[in-house]
Design a protein around this motif. Structure first.
Motif, short mmCIF file in Angstrom:
data_model
loop_
_atom_site.label_atom_id
_atom_site.label_comp_id
_atom_site.label_asym_id
_atom_site.label_seq_id
_atom_site.Cartn_x
_atom_site.Cartn_y
_atom_site.Cartn_z
N ALA A 4 -33.72 -14.84 -10.86
CA ALA A 4 -34.03 -15.77 -9.77
C ALA A 4 -33.14 -17.00 -9.88
N ILE A 5 -32.42 -17.27 -8.81
CA ILE A 5 -31.59 -18.48 -8.77
C ILE A 5 -32.39 -19.57 -8.06
N LEU A 6 -32.71 -20.64 -8.78
CA LEU A 6 -33.38 -21.78 -8.14
C LEU A 6 -32.31 -22.83 -7.85
N GLY A 7 -31.93 -22.92 -6.58
CA GLY A 7 -30.86 -23.86 -6.22
C GLY A 7 -29.60 -23.09 -5.93
N SER A 8 -29.24 -23.01 -4.66
CA SER A 8 -28.16 -22.09 -4.28
C SER A 8 -26.95 -22.85 -3.76
N GLY A 9 -26.59 -23.91 -4.46
CA GLY A 9 -25.39 -24.69 -4.14
C GLY A 9 -24.18 -24.08 -4.83
N ASN A 10 -23.24 -24.94 -5.21
CA ASN A 10 -21.99 -24.47 -5.84
C ASN A 10 -22.23 -23.60 -7.07
N MET A 11 -23.03 -24.13 -7.99
CA MET A 11 -23.27 -23.41 -9.25
C MET A 11 -24.12 -22.18 -9.01
N VAL A 62 -35.42 -13.54 -15.62
CA VAL A 62 -34.65 -14.74 -15.97
C VAL A 62 -34.61 -15.67 -14.77
N ILE A 63 -34.88 -16.95 -15.03
CA ILE A 63 -34.80 -17.99 -14.00
C ILE A 63 -33.55 -18.81 -14.29
N VAL A 64 -32.72 -19.02 -13.28
CA VAL A 64 -31.51 -19.82 -13.47
C VAL A 64 -31.65 -21.09 -12.64
#
Lengths: 220, 220
Positions: A4-11, A62-64
């Motif tokens: 899971a991607i929390l925050g989908s900006g550049n990184m 995994v949480i990113v």
């Protein structure tokens, strides 16, 4: 793994792309623009989807965490319980003006994240890696770059080291989570080298130790 | 150049030896044991001598500060005016227990040194280099290590970069003296890698940038 991607900006988008490209199931979340999440998911292929933070986190291994520092409390509230999960904290605790650390010395962003995400196994990683390097790929560099990581949970660190290796970096174990007090200033140093002291932002680090073969220099 | 070493412990003696070995005139100072200074000077060859901090500093072009953090005020008082001189600050502002930084985040040891050494041109350097690596020599590493430096005076930085290069390191310009806020935590990270995460303390760093030749790996 389900990531899971929390925050989908550049990184977040750069990491999500890479994780999907090596076969992981990726859920992008937390953008002001839901259409952007859909586009991102589409461009990352069939193993990626757009979701809410809670949806993304629920069945993730995994949480990113890649949101801006000021959004950390909100995104962690939205995500719900992260107990028992591996939480890779890629954030840097920047001031709103973006040019200094808001916390440091006797604490770190990672330690604050660990207190807020009760029961999650927090590992600091990728915070010293410019998003531009992730997008360009490690092959733009003359040698394999390191990715420093630290944390208190052995299994979570092992999972993180494996992910780091899959993305082409050499994992460098930097000890306990308190080492984030050093890795967050190191991100500022990399930023200085990437944006003020050079012409290209794809800066990597390497840790040298005795006893390995000397890499031969290519002749000019 | 005439180089005054203030503080002749592990770092000071390793740097003094190296500077003398590449042809500089070195004065060792500030030890509880004056005989130790004499022995050090002798072992560094005919271009080295023992002196008091004031004697060493008086006719020096470059001052190299390598005392323990708690002795900084005393050694700077003993040295007298350092106005106009290049002062290379190799210290790390450790707590008396030696396991944490006494200052950080919104200031740094280097900035405190600069305020105390009025008129000196302070450059932070060599604080991220283990003394063991200086003693063993950079050739124990598989590639040339970097030595990060930062400061506010262009000429002093140029002098420092030249000295760094003479000792076999690649000088890496890290910007203004405030970057010491990142280089001092980096020294703690190197310490973690050198003493807790590996079997040998001779740890070096390298900064990778795109566009240089890829160093060929030696075959196994």
């Amino acid at each position: 793994m389900r990531i899971a991607i929390l925050g989908s900006g550049n990184m977040g988008s750069a990491l999500g792309h890479l994780f999907a490209s090596v076969g992981h199931v990726v859920a992008y979340s937390f953008s002001r623009d839901p259409k952007k999440l859909e586009r991102l998911a589409k461009s990352s292929g069939p193993r990626a989807r757009a979701a809410s933070p809670a949806d993304a986190a629920r069945d993730a291994d995994v949480i990113v965490l890649t949101v801006l520092w000021q959004h950390v409390p909100r995104v962690l509230r939205s995500a719900g319980s992260l107990r028992g999960k591996v939480l890779i904290d890629c954030t840097n605790p920047l001031t709103p003006s973006d040019d200094a650390l808001a916390v440091g010395h006797r604490t770190s962003g990672a330690e604050i994240v660990a207190r807020r995400a009760r029961g999650a196994h927090v590992v600091k990683a990728f915070n010293t890696t410019p998003a531009e390097l992730l997008r360009a790929g490690v092959n733009v560099l003359p040698e394999q770059p390191a990715a420093c990581y630290c944390g208190d949970d052995v299994r979570a660190k092992r999972v993180t080291a494996r992910l780091i290796r899959q993305l082409g970096f050499e994992p460098v174990n930097c000890g306990a989570l308190t080492s984030a007090r050093y890795l967050e200033p190191l991100a500022m140093l990399v930023g200085e080298l990437a944006y003020n002291q050079g012409r290209r932002p794809e800066v990597g680090l390497r840790v040298l130790r005795p006893g390995r073969c000397r890499a031969r220099r290519a002749r000019r």
